[in-house]
Design a protein around this motif. Structure first.
Motif, short mmCIF file in Angstrom:
data_model
loop_
_atom_site.label_atom_id
_atom_site.label_comp_id
_atom_site.label_asym_id
_atom_site.label_seq_id
_atom_site.Cartn_x
_atom_site.Cartn_y
_atom_site.Cartn_z
N LYS A 171 0.82 -1.46 0.32
CA LYS A 171 0.44 0.00 0.01
C LYS A 171 1.15 1.28 -0.22
O LYS A 171 0.73 2.17 -0.74
CB LYS A 171 -1.37 -0.01 1.33
CG LYS A 171 -1.71 -1.27 0.98
CD LYS A 171 -2.70 -1.52 2.71
CE LYS A 171 -4.41 -1.37 2.61
NZ LYS A 171 -5.11 -1.56 3.77
N VAL A 172 2.39 1.06 1.05
CA VAL A 172 3.08 2.54 0.93
C VAL A 172 3.82 2.53 -0.49
O VAL A 172 3.72 3.70 -0.94
CB VAL A 172 4.09 2.13 2.10
CG1 VAL A 172 4.89 3.44 2.10
CG2 VAL A 172 2.59 2.23 4.18
N GLU A 173 3.80 1.74 -1.22
CA GLU A 173 4.48 1.71 -1.92
C GLU A 173 4.15 1.95 -3.56
O GLU A 173 3.87 3.12 -3.92
CB GLU A 173 5.77 0.56 -2.68
CG GLU A 173 6.80 0.72 -3.82
CD GLU A 173 7.81 -0.55 -3.59
OE1 GLU A 173 8.05 -0.97 -4.57
OE2 GLU A 173 8.35 -1.07 -2.99
N LEU A 174 2.63 2.01 -3.55
CA LEU A 174 2.04 1.98 -4.45
C LEU A 174 1.02 3.89 -4.29
O LEU A 174 0.87 4.07 -5.60
CB LEU A 174 0.63 0.87 -4.83
CG LEU A 174 -0.32 0.82 -5.70
CD1 LEU A 174 -0.01 0.70 -7.33
CD2 LEU A 174 -1.84 0.34 -5.63
N LYS A 175 1.26 3.78 -3.21
CA LYS A 175 1.23 5.53 -3.20
C LYS A 175 -0.52 5.63 -3.36
O LYS A 175 -1.17 6.89 -3.95
CB LYS A 175 1.37 6.66 -3.74
CG LYS A 175 3.10 6.30 -2.84
CD LYS A 175 3.93 7.30 -4.31
CE LYS A 175 5.69 6.83 -3.96
NZ LYS A 175 6.31 7.83 -4.13
#
Length: 337
Positions: free
Chosen positions: A282-286
């Motif tokens: 989730k964090v990397e996808l943004k």
């Protein structure tokens, strides 16, 4: 095909500040409409007013101040419009509309561009909206079809389908989204289209997971072929209606979401398959991967109907039962034809 009308006088409010909202505004402003654009980011509103571009999403799209006005107050954005388009990720829609009142939507037609499901209640967006804001179901609709925002920004020729229980509502709104690079059609299978859009995100995410553990194009082709059968089986049970799921509103949307480089659901799934935790992905996808929330909702809905949904179960086992992706993949392989 619905013919474009370049002299339309409708006023439209778009709710949401992301890439899909920006793409829809680009399409709408090809026609002679006035768009009132609500977003919660004050800096983005100021930037758009000054520079005529969304600073965070599809920044290449030029926004004409004579046609587009950004707002920070939702109530003000909804005043005097004929149509409201919801373009907020399903995970955030309840919060975005928490202060809204039924009177704000009186006399308006509301179109969902969400392609997701309300996670707290497992309701389709139009059902949730009708219940919460007392909007006439005949005045509700949804946007469907293979239409990534990034390609709209590039003016790649695209097809969109508008679904509504009311043929008049669907046909009328389809005209607003017809332009030189978008062809529109309409149908009356509102619930079928909405459920298909929810499920195709689960499939695309699952395609990403199996790719992440090493499956190739051959297996993905088998998986997507079986997925449209799985989707039809589910639709025939939860929203029985005579329909052809092999047209673009269903199969086309499934294909582009499963294969496209722009598919955030496939990208999210690929990270999970490669060993990312859900939180890290989730964090990397943004951006929001609707398939993550949809998996839990469809699994819960299916506890009542008990339709055979091997791809949904696969995704649920990996994401919520914390089963190792490779182990779940080995179990999945024997369930396709």
């Amino acid at each position: 095909m619905v013919e474009s009308q370049q002299t339309m006088g409708e006023k439209i409010a778009v709710v949401g500040g992301g890439s899909w909202a920006t793409a829809l505004i680009k399409i709408l402003t090809e026609n002679q409409v006035k768009v009132k654009w609500w977003m919660r980011d004050a800096e983005a509103v100021a930037h758009i007013r000054k520079y005529r571009h969304n600073p965070h999403y599809l920044s290449s799209v030029e926004l004409h101040p004579s046609k587009v006005k950004p707002y920070l107050q939702l109530r003000e954005a909804l005043k005097g419009v004929d149509w409201v388009i919801l373009a907020v990720p399903s995970a955030f829609i309840e919060d975005a509309l928490k202060d809204a009142d039924s009177s704000w939507f009186e006399g308006k037609k509301v179109i969902s561009g969400v392609k997701g499901i309300i996670s707290s209640t497992s309701q389709l967006v139009t059902d949730w909206f009708a219940e919460k804001f007392a909007v006439n179901p005949q005045h509700l609709g949804a946007i469907a079809g293979p239409c990534h925002a990034e390609e709209i920004a590039l003016e790649k020729y695209s097809y969109i389908t508008i679904a509504s229980a009311s043929e008049d509502t669907a046909k009328e709104f389809a005209k607003l989204l017809t332009c030189r690079f978008v062809k529109t059609s309409y149908l009356t299978d509102l619930h079928g289209v909405e459920y298909a859009a929810v499920m195709k995100n689960i499939v695309a995410m699952s395609c990403g997971i199996v790719h992440g553990v090493g499956a190739g194009d051959n297996f993905q082709a088998v998986m997507v072929s079986n997925a449209i059968i799985e989707i039809q089986r589910f639709l025939d049970t939860v929203a029985p209606l005579e329909r052809n799921v092999n047209v673009s509103a269903y199969l086309g949307d499934l294909l582009v979401t499963s294969y496209s480089q722009f598919s955030r659901n496939r990208t999210f799934g690929n990270m999970i398959g490669r060993g990312y935790s859900v939180q890290a992905a989730k964090v990397e996808l943004k951006m929001i991967a609707e398939g993550y929330y949809a998996t839990n909702c469809i699994q819960r809905i299916n506890e009542q109907y008990k339709v055979d949904l091997p791809i949904v179960k696969f995704a649920y086992d990996v994401l919520y039962n914390k089963e190792k992706p490779l182990k779940a993949f080995e179990e999945l392989k024997g369930k396709f034809v």
